[in-house]
Design a protein around this motif. Sequence first.
Motif, mmCIF file in Angstrom:
data_model
loop_
_atom_site.group_PDB
_atom_site.id
_atom_site.type_symbol
_atom_site.label_atom_id
_atom_site.label_comp_id
_atom_site.label_asym_id
_atom_site.label_seq_id
_atom_site.Cartn_x
_atom_site.Cartn_y
_atom_site.Cartn_z
ATOM 1 N N ARG A 1 9.851 4.396 7.384
ATOM 2 C CA ARG A 1 8.752 4.077 8.221
ATOM 3 C C ARG A 1 7.422 3.438 7.153
ATOM 4 O O ARG A 1 7.158 3.593 6.147
ATOM 5 C CB ARG A 1 8.075 5.391 8.705
ATOM 6 C CG ARG A 1 9.303 6.082 9.453
ATOM 7 C CD ARG A 1 8.686 7.301 10.318
ATOM 8 N NE ARG A 1 7.693 8.129 9.224
ATOM 9 C CZ ARG A 1 6.669 8.920 9.608
ATOM 10 N NH1 ARG A 1 6.672 9.012 10.902
ATOM 11 N NH2 ARG A 1 6.075 9.528 8.869
ATOM 12 N N ASN A 2 7.009 2.281 7.867
ATOM 13 C CA ASN A 2 5.926 1.441 7.416
ATOM 14 C C ASN A 2 6.124 0.937 6.013
ATOM 15 O O ASN A 2 5.716 0.925 4.920
ATOM 16 C CB ASN A 2 4.531 2.452 7.065
ATOM 17 C CG ASN A 2 4.162 3.104 8.405
ATOM 18 O OD1 ASN A 2 3.824 2.552 9.434
ATOM 19 N ND2 ASN A 2 4.255 4.645 8.687
ATOM 20 N N ASP B 1 11.272 5.380 -3.811
ATOM 21 C CA ASP B 1 10.139 4.254 -3.612
ATOM 22 C C ASP B 1 10.368 3.547 -4.673
ATOM 23 O O ASP B 1 11.331 3.756 -5.605
ATOM 24 C CB ASP B 1 9.070 5.098 -3.793
ATOM 25 C CG ASP B 1 7.952 4.143 -2.912
ATOM 26 O OD1 ASP B 1 7.740 4.270 -1.708
ATOM 27 O OD2 ASP B 1 7.453 3.185 -3.496
ATOM 28 N N GLU C 1 6.032 12.285 3.408
ATOM 29 C CA GLU C 1 7.200 12.294 4.205
ATOM 30 C C GLU C 1 8.157 13.043 3.805
ATOM 31 O O GLU C 1 8.570 13.819 5.122
ATOM 32 C CB GLU C 1 7.655 10.676 4.322
ATOM 33 C CG GLU C 1 8.357 10.538 5.693
ATOM 34 C CD GLU C 1 8.510 8.925 5.878
ATOM 35 O OE1 GLU C 1 7.879 8.295 6.433
ATOM 36 O OE2 GLU C 1 9.563 8.483 4.857
ATOM 37 N N LEU D 1 13.998 3.333 -6.329
ATOM 38 C CA LEU D 1 15.210 2.617 -5.698
ATOM 39 C C LEU D 1 13.995 1.381 -5.065
ATOM 40 O O LEU D 1 13.340 1.344 -4.356
ATOM 41 C CB LEU D 1 15.864 3.177 -4.560
ATOM 42 C CG LEU D 1 16.831 2.559 -3.948
ATOM 43 C CD1 LEU D 1 17.942 2.260 -4.641
ATOM 44 C CD2 LEU D 1 17.120 2.889 -2.502
ATOM 45 N N ASP D 2 14.606 0.128 -5.517
ATOM 46 C CA ASP D 2 14.392 -1.056 -4.723
ATOM 47 C C ASP D 2 15.044 -1.250 -3.321
ATOM 48 O O ASP D 2 16.296 -1.773 -3.739
ATOM 49 C CB ASP D 2 14.134 -2.126 -5.749
ATOM 50 C CG ASP D 2 13.524 -3.431 -4.914
ATOM 51 O OD1 ASP D 2 13.744 -3.674 -3.709
ATOM 52 O OD2 ASP D 2 13.090 -4.420 -5.468
ATOM 53 N N LEU D 3 14.630 -1.126 -2.333
ATOM 54 C CA LEU D 3 15.607 -1.271 -1.075
ATOM 55 C C LEU D 3 16.043 -2.625 -0.967
ATOM 56 O O LEU D 3 17.137 -2.911 -0.380
ATOM 57 C CB LEU D 3 14.762 -0.782 0.099
ATOM 58 C CG LEU D 3 14.222 0.660 0.236
ATOM 59 C CD1 LEU D 3 13.263 0.815 1.256
ATOM 60 C CD2 LEU D 3 15.516 1.768 0.602
ATOM 61 N N ARG E 1 2.635 12.318 9.257
ATOM 62 C CA ARG E 1 2.190 10.891 9.683
ATOM 63 C C ARG E 1 3.066 10.741 11.141
ATOM 64 O O ARG E 1 4.217 10.771 11.050
ATOM 65 C CB ARG E 1 2.488 9.691 8.745
ATOM 66 C CG ARG E 1 1.867 8.585 9.295
ATOM 67 C CD ARG E 1 2.270 7.607 8.020
ATOM 68 N NE ARG E 1 1.411 6.364 8.583
ATOM 69 C CZ ARG E 1 1.585 5.322 7.426
ATOM 70 N NH1 ARG E 1 1.900 5.618 6.363
ATOM 71 N NH2 ARG E 1 0.461 4.182 7.647
ATOM 72 N N SER F 1 0.988 -1.251 0.033
ATOM 73 C CA SER F 1 0.052 -0.015 0.101
ATOM 74 C C SER F 1 0.680 1.168 -0.139
ATOM 75 O O SER F 1 2.073 1.281 0.731
ATOM 76 C CB SER F 1 -1.011 0.199 1.302
ATOM 77 O OG SER F 1 -1.129 1.175 1.793
ATOM 78 N N GLY G 1 11.134 4.712 0.778
ATOM 79 C CA GLY G 1 9.907 4.360 0.938
ATOM 80 C C GLY G 1 8.851 5.344 1.064
ATOM 81 O O GLY G 1 7.956 5.580 2.104
ATOM 82 N N THR H 1 -0.390 7.100 2.935
ATOM 83 C CA THR H 1 0.737 7.911 3.692
ATOM 84 C C THR H 1 0.111 9.540 3.772
ATOM 85 O O THR H 1 -0.955 9.452 3.025
ATOM 86 C CB THR H 1 2.093 8.264 2.729
ATOM 87 O OG1 THR H 1 2.931 8.982 3.439
ATOM 88 C CG2 THR H 1 1.874 8.898 1.502
HETATM 89 C C1 LIG Z 1 2.769 2.485 3.428
HETATM 90 S S1 LIG Z 1 3.823 3.347 2.428
HETATM 91 C C2 LIG Z 1 4.934 4.226 3.484
HETATM 92 C C3 LIG Z 1 4.896 5.658 2.971
HETATM 93 C C4 LIG Z 1 5.764 6.554 4.162
HETATM 94 N N1 LIG Z 1 6.993 6.121 4.624
HETATM 95 C C5 LIG Z 1 5.016 6.733 5.464
HETATM 96 O O1 LIG Z 1 5.231 6.045 6.415
HETATM 97 O O2 LIG Z 1 3.728 7.424 5.397
HETATM 98 C C6 LIG Z 1 4.929 2.185 1.862
HETATM 99 C C7 LIG Z 1 5.870 2.367 0.832
HETATM 100 O O3 LIG Z 1 6.936 1.303 0.627
HETATM 101 C C8 LIG Z 1 7.237 1.259 -0.692
HETATM 102 N N2 LIG Z 1 8.054 -0.106 -1.024
HETATM 103 C C9 LIG Z 1 7.624 -1.421 -0.747
HETATM 104 N N3 LIG Z 1 8.644 -2.271 -0.921
HETATM 105 C C10 LIG Z 1 9.897 -1.393 -1.293
HETATM 106 C C11 LIG Z 1 10.927 -1.874 -1.863
HETATM 107 N N4 LIG Z 1 11.331 -3.143 -1.711
HETATM 108 N N5 LIG Z 1 11.600 -0.806 -2.031
HETATM 109 C C12 LIG Z 1 11.333 0.342 -1.909
HETATM 110 N N6 LIG Z 1 10.218 0.705 -1.507
HETATM 111 C C13 LIG Z 1 9.278 -0.160 -1.530
HETATM 112 C C14 LIG Z 1 5.874 0.964 -1.154
HETATM 113 O O4 LIG Z 1 5.889 1.289 -2.676
HETATM 114 C C15 LIG Z 1 5.032 2.156 -0.716
HETATM 115 O O5 LIG Z 1 5.137 3.457 -1.186
#
Ligand SMILES: C[S@@+](CC[C@H](N)C(=O)[O-])C[C@H]1O[C@@H](n2cnc3c(N)ncnc32)[C@H](O)[C@@H]1O
Length: 369
Positions: A154-155, A80, A54, A133-135, A16, A9, A48, A12
């Motif tokens: 976060r999250n 992200d 954020e 970026l894929d973390l 937050r 999801s 992310g 955001t």
């Molecule tokens: C719930 S949102 C969090 C947004 C913000 N950090 C917050 O706390 O409000 C989670 C985000 O993590 C990203 N995400 C999930 N897996 C990821 C990965 N492997 N690399 C980078 N981003 C990723 C998703 O695309 C999404 O936009």
Amino acid sequence: MNSAGKPISGETYFFRDHGQFDLLFLRLLPELIKRRRDTKILRLWSAGCASGEEAYSLAMLVDSLLPERNDWNILIVGSDIDPTALAKARRGCYGRWSFRMVPPALQQRYFRLQGGEWALDERIRRMVGFRRLDLVAEPFPDAELRDMDLILCRNVFIYFDADTVATVANKLARALCEGGYLMTAHAELTGLHPKDMQSRLFSESVVYQRVAHMAAGAALPDVRPPPSPVALQRAPDQAPLLAASADALLATAREFADRGDYGLAEQTCQRALSIAPLAAAPYFLLAQLAQLGGDFERAGKLLDRTLYLDPGCVAATLELAALCERAANLPRAQTLRRAALDIIRSLPGDAAIAPYDITAAEMAQWLAQ
Ligand SMILES: C[S@@+](CC[C@H](N)C(=O)[O-])C[C@H]1O[C@@H](n2cnc3c(N)ncnc32)[C@H](O)[C@@H]1O
């Protein structure tokens, strides 16, 4: 979906978790700015970041704390995995839902209504750069994502399995400079000790601080305050009884908590309470420990108890407000934040507000926003 098939999801919104943003505004960012006064380089990363709220919230805090910053070199990156979310982030235009936690005054200050959307002030929009970026799958630190003073991730860990959480946390740790902070959502890294990181417990949240790289077998660098009167090496029930005043035990409990020994911190707090059952501060620390363990219901009860014993405790009032916000009890969260403001306004403007490094006047201004 992520690689493990879990749905992802992009949920955001701005600011937050007010508790964590209080911590950023009142303590962490001022500390980092002070530390960088000579080089005037500040590097912040929202990992992310989804649609950017954020990262832009961070930029607004920096704008408030450093209004005159022409001679500073400030990097704020949002990253992200989701290109659609990033495209929205780059536009900097948001619907009402992104502002559910933003006080109207702040919204008016930084946004203007444009064709049914709220467009971010161009000055703030230009402070943040976004990249995909894929973390998990991509390597970092890299040329840009390195020597960070602060990383918010976060999250995001909620989408990873346990091994991946550890891998990503260690990569993020390596992307921090020494002394830099990693902030996650509550309890996302509970039980994990990222390499070369030390947890630091603040009333609003635990954060992780990068310490100097340690060779295998090297002693832990001592970045803690001087030892309290009760020797830390002893288990709490072995501490000399006569020397153990409630205050000394509480100081020891805080040190245990600071270095991540939460079980010992809890036991030591309970001992402090057995000596001084009407003291509020041990209940406050127990509430923080409960939050660290993800037990928010118990944390709420302990904060209620803290405030029953010490109704003027600003930190406990704000912490309870953050918990209510988390539980979507917004009316009570607002009542509590107003109560905190009333307490602060009853104090002289230059009074120091513990445990924050800030005066009553400065805090009143922040809360009033
Ligand atoms: C719930 S949102 C969090 C947004 C913000 N950090 C917050 O706390 O409000 C989670 C985000 O993590 C990203 N995400 C999930 N897996 C990821 C990965 N492997 N690399 C980078 N981003 C990723 C998703 O695309 C999404 O936009």
